[in-house]
Motif scaffolding. Structure first.
Motif, PDB file in Angstrom:
ATOM      1  N   HIS A   1      -0.423  -2.127   8.655  1.00  0.00           N
ATOM      2  CA  HIS A   1       0.042  -0.998   9.447  1.00  0.00           C
ATOM      3  C   HIS A   1      -0.327  -1.221  10.897  1.00  0.00           C
TER       4      HIS A   1
ATOM      5  N   CYS B   1       4.774   0.126   4.650  1.00  0.00           N
ATOM      6  CA  CYS B   1       3.962  -1.025   5.053  1.00  0.00           C
ATOM      7  C   CYS B   1       4.813  -2.069   5.773  1.00  0.00           C
TER       8      CYS B   1
ATOM      9  N   HIS C   1       0.817  -1.197   0.000  1.00  0.00           N
ATOM     10  CA  HIS C   1       0.000   0.000   0.000  1.00  0.00           C
ATOM     11  C   HIS C   1       0.862   1.262   0.000  1.00  0.00           C
TER      12      HIS C   1
HETATM   13 ZN   LIG Z   1       1.288   1.160   3.811  1.00  0.00          ZN
END
Ligand SMILES: [Zn+2]
Length: 459
Positions: free
Chosen positions: A192, A171, A167
């Motif tokens: 996360h 991450c 993402h």
């Molecule tokens: Zn991320």
């Protein structure tokens, strides 16, 4: 033992309805915000504004306060916030709350996200710091300090968002095994995490003191590594931000590491002890206890169990950091089966027969049970796992707004007459607040009442 009926059970249904009708949650929120954080709108407007000045319609206080209300009213998504808050009463109330006389419309969800993508999370963290400091100064909460002196700070890590695909650059990565067409394959998952330091203000109020976002520094670091490293960063900052605050740090066995104990030299700590985490200390404890060197107290605690302690186990273990260790054991019997419950902690508070019981209570974290709001962030009203924005900076800011909103919300929950008198649930109190925000026009009379209100009684 006969259980005493709660006051709420004695009230008639009609009386409960009458109380609910009189509920003016939003006025109470305004009153409490003003009482505890009078300068909040000013603190928000003083943040470094990341926007180009010629394109700004809304003040920073407008935007952040709207975000806070979204959390407090348990509005789940940005889109539903836009629909739900599109009311004259909402605009009028936000205008009073933020002090922005020019406010004529509620900001768009996109406007809030655009702003949060650019705002430095440090700004919101600083506002939270101002809020926490003003609460500590109020003295109304000093009763909950450990041994009458130490503010209890609890650190704990929690997962926030999980993704199938990478993402962002920061991450965290984990490898999981999945079955694809009958074959086991290893796939990567991205997530996360945050490390939170919570401050216990009263058994019912546990607020966010500081947040460290756990991010990947290098590929494939172990889970423990990144949590301990994040804890180090967080504790360093806490020392700097609250240099004179007497703190007792609490955490589970993961944090029973020498580096963390070392950082608590000018503080106190209570950490869960596990032989797997502190092996030499555990062995030394058994060795001393085996020779009759442990102090014991029987029939203590809620269960009438047995307490035991040994001070300065570090001397026998040849360790540097002060490590006093204590235990609590009790037995239960169900259907003829005996079960032994055992807890063990490590601390740098010198244990005595006088303080052992309080230390056991502190270690067991009764606040976890008493504090209904503890699980609220994930399962209850806020839904912190909902992604309001995919942008990683906005993600952090949304999270921090939730923490700031939660400070106000927990004070409100502790104050709310409906919670006290009719035992209204947190969820219903939150939806009642939404109703009030959308329907009640706050009058001049309310405002003058709010500014005259000087004493607030909390549970
Ligand atoms: Zn991320």
């Amino acid at each position: 033992m006969k259980k005493l009926k709660k006051k709420a059970d004695w009230l008639t249904k009609a009386k409960k309805r009458k109380m609910k009708k009189k509920d003016r949650g939003i006025v109470e929120i305004m009153m409490l915000t003003r009482h505890f954080f009078k300068e909040l709108p000013q603190w928000l407007n003083e943040m470094t504004d990341p926007r180009h000045p010629s394109y700004t319609t809304y003040s920073q206080a407008d935007l952040v306060l709207m975000g806070m209300l979204k959390n407090m009213c348990a509005v789940k998504s940005m889109r539903s916030m836009e629909e739900t808050f599109n009311e004259d009463a909402c605009i009028a109330t936000l205008r009073i709350l933020s002090g922005d006389q020019g406010l004529s419309e509620m900001p768009h969800a996109d406007t809030l996200n655009y702003y949060l993508e650019r705002l430095s999370p440090q700004c919101l963290a600083d506002v939270r710091k101002k809020m926490v400091k003003s609460l500590i100064r109020k003295k109304s909460f000093s009763r909950s300090r450990l041994l009458g002196k130490y503010w209890r700070v609890i650190i704990d890590g929690t997962g926030l968002f999980y993704f199938r695909e990478k993402h962002c650059e920061n991450c965290l990565v984990t490898t999981v095994t999945r079955e694809v067409d009958g074959k086991e394959v290893k796939v990567k998952r991205y997530y996360h995490k945050v490390l939170e330091a919570k401050l216990l203000l009263s058994p019912g109020i546990l607020i966010s003191l500081d947040t460290e976002f756990i991010e990947n520094e290098k590929e494939d670091v172990s889970k423990n590594d990144c949590e301990i490293n994040a804890a180090k960063r967080l504790l360093e900052r806490l020392h700097k931000d609250y240099p004179r605050l007497p703190v007792c740090l609490q955490g589970d066995a993961l944090y029973a590491a020498e580096t963390i104990m070392k950082m608590c030299r000018d503080w106190k700590y209570i950490l869960t002890q596990k032989a797997t985490r502190q092996k030499v200390l555990a062995e030394s404890y058994e060795w001393i206890a085996g020779g009759g060197g442990a102090e014991t107290l029987t029939g203590i605690g809620k269960e009438g169990g047995n307490g035991e302690y040994i001070n300065h186990v570090e001397e026998t273990a040849g360790k540097e950091e002060e490590a006093d260790m204590y235990r609590y054991r009790y037995e239960t019997e169900e259907d003829g089966e005996k079960e032994i419950h055992e807890f063990q902690w490590i601390t740098n508070i010198e244990l005595t027969k006088k303080n052992l019981e309080e230390m056991i209570e502190a270690g067991r974290g009764r606040w976890k049970i008493e504090n209904e709001g503890f699980n609220n962030q994930k399962n209850g009203i806020y839904d912190i796992e909902h992604l309001n924005s995919r942008d990683s900076n906005a993600m952090k800011n949304h999270y921090l707004i939730t923490q700031i909103a939660d400070i106000v919300m927990q004070i409100y929950l502790s104050f709310s007459p409906l919670r006290k008198e009719i035992g209204q649930s947190i969820k219903n109190t939150s939806s009642g607040l939404l109703e009030s925000f959308r329907r009640h026009t706050v009058t001049d009379e309310d405002v003058s009442y709010i500014s005259k209100y000087t004493t607030v009684y909390l549970e």
